[in-house]
Design a protein around this motif. Structure first.
Motif, PDB file in Angstrom:
ATOM      1  N   SER A  23      -5.021  18.218 -49.093  1.00 27.59           N
ATOM      2  CA  SER A  23      -6.161  17.827 -48.198  1.00 27.59           C
ATOM      3  C   SER A  23      -6.969  19.017 -47.815  1.00 27.59           C
ATOM      4  CB  SER A  23      -5.703  16.972 -46.839  1.00 27.59           C
ATOM      5  OG  SER A  23      -5.254  17.920 -45.976  1.00 27.59           O
ATOM      6  N   PRO A  24      -8.240  18.912 -47.652  1.00 24.49           N
ATOM      7  CA  PRO A  24      -9.104  19.648 -47.248  1.00 24.49           C
ATOM      8  C   PRO A  24      -8.711  20.465 -46.016  1.00 24.49           C
ATOM      9  CG  PRO A  24     -10.610  17.884 -47.980  1.00 24.49           C
ATOM     10  CD  PRO A  24      -8.905  17.490 -47.840  1.00 24.49           C
ATOM     11  N   ALA A  25      -8.369  19.554 -45.055  1.00 26.09           N
ATOM     12  CA  ALA A  25      -7.826  20.050 -43.656  1.00 26.09           C
ATOM     13  C   ALA A  25      -6.564  21.086 -43.704  1.00 26.09           C
ATOM     14  CB  ALA A  25      -7.431  18.993 -42.553  1.00 26.09           C
ATOM     15  N   LEU A  26      -5.700  20.729 -44.680  1.00 20.94           N
ATOM     16  CA  LEU A  26      -4.710  21.479 -45.003  1.00 20.94           C
ATOM     17  C   LEU A  26      -5.024  22.610 -45.494  1.00 20.94           C
ATOM     18  CD1 LEU A  26      -1.559  22.041 -44.789  1.00 20.94           C
ATOM     19  CD2 LEU A  26      -1.237  20.695 -46.864  1.00 20.94           C
ATOM     20  N   PHE A  27      -5.759  22.940 -46.654  1.00 20.61           N
ATOM     21  CA  PHE A  27      -6.412  23.908 -47.305  1.00 20.61           C
ATOM     22  C   PHE A  27      -7.002  25.004 -46.186  1.00 20.61           C
ATOM     23  CE2 PHE A  27      -9.723  26.256 -49.311  1.00 20.61           C
ATOM     24  CZ  PHE A  27      -9.095  26.707 -50.339  1.00 20.61           C
ATOM     25  N   TYR A  28      -7.797  24.382 -45.411  1.00 18.58           N
ATOM     26  CA  TYR A  28      -8.448  25.036 -44.329  1.00 18.58           C
ATOM     27  C   TYR A  28      -7.511  25.765 -43.543  1.00 18.58           C
ATOM     28  CZ  TYR A  28     -11.477  26.382 -40.342  1.00 18.58           C
ATOM     29  OH  TYR A  28     -12.086  27.369 -39.484  1.00 18.58           O
ATOM     30  N   ARG A  29      -6.453  25.069 -42.992  1.00 21.98           N
ATOM     31  CA  ARG A  29      -5.586  25.662 -42.271  1.00 21.98           C
ATOM     32  C   ARG A  29      -4.701  26.767 -42.923  1.00 21.98           C
ATOM     33  NH1 ARG A  29      -4.463  20.338 -40.601  1.00 21.98           N
ATOM     34  NH2 ARG A  29      -2.750  20.353 -41.860  1.00 21.98           N
ATOM     35  N   GLN A  30      -4.428  26.655 -44.153  1.00 22.51           N
ATOM     36  CA  GLN A  30      -3.852  27.593 -44.900  1.00 22.51           C
ATOM     37  C   GLN A  30      -4.633  28.988 -45.123  1.00 22.51           C
ATOM     38  OE1 GLN A  30      -2.636  25.597 -48.435  1.00 22.51           O
ATOM     39  NE2 GLN A  30      -0.772  24.573 -47.590  1.00 22.51           N
ATOM     40  N   LEU A  35      -6.050  34.568 -43.630  1.00 20.78           N
ATOM     41  CA  LEU A  35      -6.966  35.403 -43.313  1.00 20.78           C
ATOM     42  C   LEU A  35      -6.310  36.262 -41.987  1.00 20.78           C
ATOM     43  CD1 LEU A  35     -10.435  33.746 -43.787  1.00 20.78           C
ATOM     44  CD2 LEU A  35      -9.375  35.794 -45.114  1.00 20.78           C
ATOM     45  N   ARG A  36      -5.581  35.523 -41.151  1.00 22.61           N
ATOM     46  CA  ARG A  36      -4.888  36.118 -39.982  1.00 22.61           C
ATOM     47  C   ARG A  36      -4.021  37.185 -40.209  1.00 22.61           C
ATOM     48  NH1 ARG A  36      -4.521  30.737 -36.472  1.00 22.61           N
ATOM     49  NH2 ARG A  36      -6.550  30.812 -35.527  1.00 22.61           N
ATOM     50  N   LYS A  37      -3.414  37.151 -41.298  1.00 21.46           N
ATOM     51  CA  LYS A  37      -2.396  38.226 -41.879  1.00 21.46           C
ATOM     52  C   LYS A  37      -3.114  39.306 -42.432  1.00 21.46           C
ATOM     53  CE  LYS A  37       0.761  34.558 -43.615  1.00 21.46           C
ATOM     54  NZ  LYS A  37       1.440  34.128 -44.814  1.00 21.46           N
ATOM     55  N   VAL A  38      -4.652  39.266 -42.844  1.00 20.21           N
ATOM     56  CA  VAL A  38      -5.192  40.501 -43.322  1.00 20.21           C
ATOM     57  C   VAL A  38      -5.273  41.551 -42.338  1.00 20.21           C
ATOM     58  CG1 VAL A  38      -7.240  41.135 -44.405  1.00 20.21           C
ATOM     59  CG2 VAL A  38      -6.390  39.030 -44.993  1.00 20.21           C
ATOM     60  N   ILE A  39      -5.103  42.768 -42.612  1.00 22.33           N
ATOM     61  CA  ILE A  39      -5.479  44.043 -41.765  1.00 22.33           C
ATOM     62  C   ILE A  39      -6.727  44.244 -42.196  1.00 22.33           C
ATOM     63  CG2 ILE A  39      -4.711  46.242 -41.255  1.00 22.33           C
ATOM     64  CD1 ILE A  39      -1.814  45.449 -41.794  1.00 22.33           C
ATOM     65  N   TRP A  40      -7.773  44.072 -41.308  1.00 26.06           N
ATOM     66  CA  TRP A  40      -9.189  44.345 -41.920  1.00 26.06           C
ATOM     67  C   TRP A  40      -9.356  46.017 -41.361  1.00 26.06           C
ATOM     68  CZ3 TRP A  40     -11.667  40.910 -44.425  1.00 26.06           C
ATOM     69  CH2 TRP A  40     -11.237  39.596 -44.326  1.00 26.06           C
ATOM     70  N   PRO A  41     -10.243  46.610 -42.135  1.00 29.29           N
ATOM     71  CA  PRO A  41     -10.441  48.045 -41.994  1.00 29.29           C
ATOM     72  C   PRO A  41     -11.319  48.307 -40.888  1.00 29.29           C
ATOM     73  CG  PRO A  41     -11.682  47.249 -43.809  1.00 29.29           C
ATOM     74  CD  PRO A  41     -10.779  46.278 -43.506  1.00 29.29           C
ATOM     75  N   THR A  42     -11.082  49.259 -40.025  1.00 35.24           N
ATOM     76  CA  THR A  42     -11.987  49.620 -38.918  1.00 35.24           C
ATOM     77  C   THR A  42     -13.519  50.401 -39.519  1.00 35.24           C
ATOM     78  OG1 THR A  42     -11.421  51.949 -38.808  1.00 35.24           O
ATOM     79  CG2 THR A  42     -10.115  50.266 -37.455  1.00 35.24           C
TER      80      THR A  42
END
Length: 80
Positions: A23-30, A35-42
């Motif tokens: 479902s689109p909602a489940l896809f969005y949550r995933q 994206l929360r796991k990504v270590i963004w560069p400074t």
């Protein structure tokens, strides 16, 4: 031994049901969870990586231009 590279769908019988779509909602949550796991560069990292890439590209442009000029001169001497 040969490796089968046809994928999973090639081995399934044609009568087998397909899996249900996400479902689109489940896809969005995933997506948000990943994206929360990504270590963004400074900002400092981003600037240094950008400078490194630009310097590398300039060096490669110089090498390709030099080779182009060298080969052009060689072809002109041989055929011109």
């Amino acid at each position: 031994m040969a490796i089968d590279t046809r994928g999973e769908t090639a081995d399934k019988p044609s009568g087998e049901k397909k899996t249900k779509r996400t479902s689109p909602a489940l896809f969005y949550r995933q997506v948000v969870a990943e994206l929360r796991k990504v270590i963004w560069p400074t900002r400092k990292d981003l600037i240094s990586y950008t400078i490194i890439v630009l310097v590398f590209v300039l060096i490669m442009v110089g090498i390709v231009s030099a080779l182009d000029a060298l080969f052009t001169e060689g072809v002109l001497r041989i055929f011109g």
